[in-house]
Design a protein around this motif. Structure first.
Motif, mmCIF file in Angstrom:
data_model
loop_
_atom_site.group_PDB
_atom_site.id
_atom_site.type_symbol
_atom_site.label_atom_id
_atom_site.label_comp_id
_atom_site.label_asym_id
_atom_site.label_seq_id
_atom_site.Cartn_x
_atom_site.Cartn_y
_atom_site.Cartn_z
ATOM 1 N N ALA A 1 6.865 -6.069 -9.599
ATOM 2 C CA ALA A 1 5.731 -5.193 -9.290
ATOM 3 C C ALA A 1 5.117 -5.551 -7.942
ATOM 4 C CB ALA A 1 4.678 -5.260 -10.393
ATOM 5 N N ASP A 2 4.997 -6.840 -7.647
ATOM 6 C CA ASP A 2 4.452 -7.268 -6.357
ATOM 7 C C ASP A 2 5.333 -6.784 -5.203
ATOM 8 O OD1 ASP A 2 2.350 -8.666 -7.565
ATOM 9 O OD2 ASP A 2 3.481 -10.548 -7.601
ATOM 10 N N THR A 3 6.641 -6.906 -5.373
ATOM 11 C CA THR A 3 7.577 -6.473 -4.343
ATOM 12 C C THR A 3 7.503 -4.961 -4.155
ATOM 13 O OG1 THR A 3 9.035 -8.333 -4.838
ATOM 14 C CG2 THR A 3 10.008 -6.461 -3.657
ATOM 15 N N ARG A 4 7.441 -4.218 -5.249
ATOM 16 C CA ARG A 4 7.337 -2.762 -5.176
ATOM 17 C C ARG A 4 6.005 -2.352 -4.529
ATOM 18 N NH1 ARG A 4 9.423 2.063 -4.499
ATOM 19 N NH2 ARG A 4 8.493 3.661 -5.781
ATOM 20 N N ALA A 5 4.925 -3.016 -4.909
ATOM 21 C CA ALA A 5 3.613 -2.712 -4.341
ATOM 22 C C ALA A 5 3.609 -2.964 -2.838
ATOM 23 C CB ALA A 5 2.529 -3.535 -5.034
ATOM 24 N N ARG A 6 4.217 -4.022 -2.411
ATOM 25 C CA ARG A 6 4.300 -4.334 -0.979
ATOM 26 C C ARG A 6 5.056 -3.226 -0.248
ATOM 27 N NH1 ARG A 6 5.006 -9.817 2.012
ATOM 28 N NH2 ARG A 6 3.626 -10.367 0.326
ATOM 29 N N TRP A 7 6.148 -2.749 -0.831
ATOM 30 C CA TRP A 7 6.916 -1.662 -0.230
ATOM 31 C C TRP A 7 6.071 -0.385 -0.162
ATOM 32 C CZ3 TRP A 7 8.498 3.244 -1.314
ATOM 33 C CH2 TRP A 7 9.466 3.792 -0.483
ATOM 34 N N LEU A 8 5.353 -0.080 -1.253
ATOM 35 C CA LEU A 8 4.520 1.125 -1.282
ATOM 36 C C LEU A 8 3.394 1.056 -0.247
ATOM 37 C CD1 LEU A 8 4.311 1.660 -5.134
ATOM 38 C CD2 LEU A 8 5.414 3.195 -3.487
ATOM 39 N N ARG A 9 2.807 -0.122 -0.050
ATOM 40 C CA ARG A 9 1.751 -0.268 0.957
ATOM 41 C C ARG A 9 2.295 0.008 2.352
ATOM 42 N NH1 ARG A 9 -0.027 -4.324 -2.618
ATOM 43 N NH2 ARG A 9 1.146 -5.962 -1.565
ATOM 44 N N ALA A 10 3.529 -0.404 2.597
ATOM 45 C CA ALA A 10 4.146 -0.196 3.909
ATOM 46 C C ALA A 10 4.625 1.242 4.099
ATOM 47 C CB ALA A 10 5.314 -1.161 4.088
ATOM 48 N N ASN A 11 4.705 2.003 3.028
ATOM 49 C CA ASN A 11 5.253 3.361 3.086
ATOM 50 C C ASN A 11 4.289 4.371 2.476
ATOM 51 O OD1 ASN A 11 8.215 3.023 4.093
ATOM 52 N ND2 ASN A 11 7.858 1.363 2.648
ATOM 53 N N GLN A 12 3.026 4.279 2.844
ATOM 54 C CA GLN A 12 2.019 5.182 2.294
ATOM 55 C C GLN A 12 2.270 6.619 2.739
ATOM 56 O OE1 GLN A 12 -1.580 3.056 3.753
ATOM 57 N NE2 GLN A 12 -2.261 3.378 1.654
ATOM 58 N N THR A 13 1.850 7.558 1.877
ATOM 59 C CA THR A 13 1.877 8.965 2.252
ATOM 60 C C THR A 13 0.712 9.229 3.207
ATOM 61 O OG1 THR A 13 0.433 9.689 0.448
ATOM 62 C CG2 THR A 13 2.814 9.571 -0.033
ATOM 63 N N ASP A 14 0.742 10.385 3.858
ATOM 64 C CA ASP A 14 -0.367 10.748 4.742
ATOM 65 C C ASP A 14 -1.679 10.796 3.972
ATOM 66 O OD1 ASP A 14 1.391 10.943 6.870
ATOM 67 O OD2 ASP A 14 1.553 13.126 6.771
ATOM 68 N N ALA A 15 -1.647 11.346 2.755
ATOM 69 C CA ALA A 15 -2.855 11.445 1.939
ATOM 70 C C ALA A 15 -3.372 10.055 1.562
ATOM 71 C CB ALA A 15 -2.596 12.284 0.692
ATOM 72 N N GLU A 16 -2.494 9.163 1.172
ATOM 73 C CA GLU A 16 -2.918 7.800 0.824
ATOM 74 C C GLU A 16 -3.515 7.094 2.033
ATOM 75 O OE1 GLU A 16 0.301 6.779 -2.710
ATOM 76 O OE2 GLU A 16 0.808 6.314 -0.630
ATOM 77 N N ARG A 17 -2.898 7.269 3.186
ATOM 78 C CA ARG A 17 -3.389 6.634 4.410
ATOM 79 C C ARG A 17 -4.801 7.134 4.754
ATOM 80 N NH1 ARG A 17 0.526 8.116 7.262
ATOM 81 N NH2 ARG A 17 1.904 6.484 6.556
ATOM 82 N N ALA A 18 -5.008 8.449 4.625
ATOM 83 C CA ALA A 18 -6.318 9.033 4.939
ATOM 84 C C ALA A 18 -7.388 8.553 3.955
ATOM 85 C CB ALA A 18 -6.225 10.559 4.920
ATOM 86 N N LEU A 19 -7.043 8.525 2.663
ATOM 87 C CA LEU A 19 -8.017 8.079 1.666
ATOM 88 C C LEU A 19 -8.320 6.593 1.826
ATOM 89 C CD1 LEU A 19 -9.850 8.747 -0.678
ATOM 90 C CD2 LEU A 19 -7.899 8.433 -2.219
ATOM 91 N N TRP A 20 -7.330 5.804 2.134
ATOM 92 C CA TRP A 20 -7.527 4.371 2.320
ATOM 93 C C TRP A 20 -8.556 4.110 3.427
ATOM 94 C CZ3 TRP A 20 -7.821 -0.017 0.279
ATOM 95 C CH2 TRP A 20 -7.686 -1.210 0.981
ATOM 96 N N LYS A 21 -8.464 4.868 4.498
ATOM 97 C CA LYS A 21 -9.419 4.712 5.594
ATOM 98 C C LYS A 21 -10.848 4.923 5.091
ATOM 99 C CE LYS A 21 -10.499 6.471 10.170
ATOM 100 N NZ LYS A 21 -10.176 7.447 11.200
ATOM 101 N N CYS A 22 -11.058 5.929 4.254
ATOM 102 C CA CYS A 22 -12.403 6.209 3.719
ATOM 103 C C CYS A 22 -12.830 5.175 2.680
ATOM 104 C CB CYS A 22 -12.443 7.613 3.111
ATOM 105 S SG CYS A 22 -12.282 8.912 4.355
ATOM 106 N N LEU A 23 -11.917 4.758 1.825
ATOM 107 C CA LEU A 23 -12.267 3.777 0.791
ATOM 108 C C LEU A 23 -12.653 2.438 1.408
ATOM 109 C CD1 LEU A 23 -9.570 4.518 -1.936
ATOM 110 C CD2 LEU A 23 -12.001 5.132 -1.978
#
Length: 119
Positions: free
Chosen positions: A8-30
């Protein structure tokens, strides 16, 4: 003592490096909510799942969903996931990618209200 990295940690690390445009935009606001005392983690492993965004202190998970989540299999999987996460004491908010990209003010209003902040 260093903790062993899980799948799960390895998958989460990959997902953080490959965020969608929507995830990237929301992360900035959060991240801006840190100034009022709310810390979110992105792609946070919780039990058998990886939450798009999680505030452990606020017991809040935010999921950003693409079109596949509207299909029958996606709805079933998301329902099972939400039930499990709520059983762990979390509240789960779900937003469509299109809502995040096209109505960020509305999305953040819901998040802020859920956290007990003035919208």
């Amino acid at each position: 003592m260093k903790r062993a990295r899980t799948v799960a940690d390895t998958r989460a690390r990959w997902l953080r490096a490959n965020q969608t445009d929507a995830e990237r935009a929301l992360w900035k606001c959060l991240r801006e909510l840190k100034t009022v005392g709310f810390h979110f983690r992105r792609q946070a492993p919780i039990g058998p799942y990886i939450a798009d965004f999680a505030s452990h202190a606020a017991r809040l998970i935010i999921e950003v969903d693409g079109g596949q989540h509207g299909l029958e299999d996606g709805v079933i999987a998301d329902t099972r996931r939400t039930v499990w996460l709520e059983g762990q004491g979390y509240r789960v908010l779900r937003f469509w990618n299109s809502d995040v990209l096209g109505n960020m003010d509305g999305v953040m209003r819901v998040v802020r209200e859920t956290l007990g902040l003035q919208a």
